[in-house]
Design an enzyme around this catalytic site. Structure first.
Site, PDB file in Angstrom:
ATOM      1  N   LYS A  48       0.797  -1.236   0.000  1.00  0.00           N
ATOM      2  CA  LYS A  48       0.000   0.000   0.000  1.00  0.00           C
ATOM      3  C   LYS A  48       0.823   1.276   0.000  1.00  0.00           C
ATOM      4  O   LYS A  48       0.316   2.356   0.323  1.00  0.00           O
ATOM      5  CB  LYS A  48      -0.998   0.044   1.182  1.00  0.00           C
ATOM      6  CG  LYS A  48      -1.832  -1.196   1.359  1.00  0.00           C
ATOM      7  CD  LYS A  48      -2.311  -1.808   0.092  1.00  0.00           C
ATOM      8  CE  LYS A  48      -3.379  -1.001  -0.605  1.00  0.00           C
ATOM      9  NZ  LYS A  48      -3.702  -1.619  -1.945  1.00  0.00           N
ATOM     10  N   HIS A 110       6.960  -7.524  -2.288  1.00  0.00           N
ATOM     11  CA  HIS A 110       6.770  -6.873  -0.991  1.00  0.00           C
ATOM     12  C   HIS A 110       7.715  -7.475   0.044  1.00  0.00           C
ATOM     13  O   HIS A 110       7.619  -7.149   1.230  1.00  0.00           O
ATOM     14  CB  HIS A 110       5.328  -7.062  -0.489  1.00  0.00           C
ATOM     15  CG  HIS A 110       4.296  -6.296  -1.253  1.00  0.00           C
ATOM     16  ND1 HIS A 110       4.457  -4.977  -1.624  1.00  0.00           N
ATOM     17  CD2 HIS A 110       3.065  -6.659  -1.712  1.00  0.00           C
ATOM     18  CE1 HIS A 110       3.375  -4.566  -2.269  1.00  0.00           C
ATOM     19  NE2 HIS A 110       2.522  -5.573  -2.342  1.00  0.00           N
ATOM     20  N   SER A 140      -4.322   2.816   4.669  1.00  0.00           N
ATOM     21  CA  SER A 140      -4.553   2.211   3.358  1.00  0.00           C
ATOM     22  C   SER A 140      -4.550   0.684   3.465  1.00  0.00           C
ATOM     23  O   SER A 140      -5.384  -0.001   2.853  1.00  0.00           O
ATOM     24  CB  SER A 140      -3.465   2.686   2.381  1.00  0.00           C
ATOM     25  OG  SER A 140      -3.701   2.173   1.103  1.00  0.00           O
TER      26      SER A 140
END
Ligand code: A3P
Length: 296
Positions: A48, A110, A140
């Protein structure tokens, strides 16, 4: 997608010291043995932080003119494979990356820096890291986990904020993630460290800086066109970019392109939550030179 009819949210577990879910660890051996190529570009982020935004910018810089069908027919997650992902009904990220025949390959991860497959470092690949201030990132991530059935249930905002502080969100602590890549710059120069807040403040300037890191001499008019094309409203409308094709995500709960703002945390944090967060943040970030803006 060949998506299973019954599906329950995955459980969080500790994996090499990092909170993870099986969708990102099931293919671990192939991930760790992934063979990077010297011209691969790794887009690395904590979830995010602006992954899709930068992925799309890179995609347009490299392939915007040469491959129009890519823009109309291929969702962003097929153009920029998510390396560690094994999502039901889709080829794995490693399979997708291996099957890419474009140069350069754009690959998303990620993974915290210590879990990135070593081949990327050995091949001296370019790494574009995007970081976002902790408060907006937490907000988020909360909304994303509400709408994405492929993520653990965030329960409610205060529970989820506590999980964020405790490093119990998928991919572990935000603090270690952003600091890990920041410190890596000392020993590995091929990282371009970007901030979400800078991108919101002046997207054109950030595209220009990105081009200079990549050694691209993209003409100004082309860069201006890309800057317009990656505006939040344009991306939100674009079905190849906005993740509306992913059945795991329920846009009625919250859209993937949600607000795209700096400072939305102010609509979520109570005064007490904010004070406690600041205190905890100071402790967690006391040994780094890394600075964030929570408003612009
Ligand atoms: P919000 O939930 O705050 O709106 P990622 O791609 O890493 O999952 O990040 C998603 C976040 O980036 C979402 O934040 C999304 O709205 C925001 N985002 C994506 N494209 C954007 C753009 N062009 N401008 C501003 N924010 C953008």
């Amino acid at each position: 997608f060949n998506f299973p009819e019954t599906f329950s949210r995955p459980a969080l577990f500790d994996f090499e010291g990092v909170s993870m879910i099986n969708f990102f660890t099931d293919n671990w051996e192939n991930i760790q043995n992934f063979k990077a190529r010297p011209d691969d570009i790794l887009v690395a982020t904590y979830p995010k932080a602006g992954t899709t935004w930068v992925s799309y910018i890179l995609d347009l810089l490299y392939f915007g003119n040469t491959a129009p069908e890519r823009q109309t027919d291929l969702p962003i997650y097929m153009r920029v494979p998510f390396l560690e992902a094994v999502i039901p009904g889709l080829p794995s990220g490693v399979e997708l990356a291996d099957s890419l025949c474009t140069t350069p390959r754009l690959i998303k991860t990620h993974l915290p820096v210590q879990l990135v497959p070593k081949s990327f470092w050995e091949q001296n690949c370019r790494v574009v890291y995007v970081a976002r201030n902790a408060k907006d990132n937490a907000v988020s991530y909360f909304h994303f986990d509400r709408m994405n059935m492929g993520q653990p249930d965030p329960v409610d905002w205060s529970t989820d904020l506590q999980k964020f502080k405790d490093g119990k969100k998928v991919f572990g602590p935000w603090y270690d993630h952003v600091c890990g890549y920041w410190e890596k710059k000392h020993t590995y120069s091929n990282i371009h460290y970007m901030f979400f807040e800078d991108m919101v403040e002046d997207t054109g300037r950030e595209v220009e800086r990105l081009c200079s890191f990549l050694g691209l001499s993209t003409p100004t008019e082309e860069r201006d066109r890309i800057t317009k094309g990656v505006h939040f409203d344009a991306m939100k409308q674009n079905n190849m970019i906005n993740y509306s094709t992913v059945p795991l995500m329920d846009f009625k709960i919250s859209p993937f392109m949600r607000k795209g703002k700096v400072g939305d945390w102010k609509n979520h944090f109570t005064v007490a939550q904010n004070e406690q967060f600041d205190e905890h943040y100071k402790q967690r970030m006391k040994n780094t030179t890394l600075q964030f803006r929570t408003q612009i």
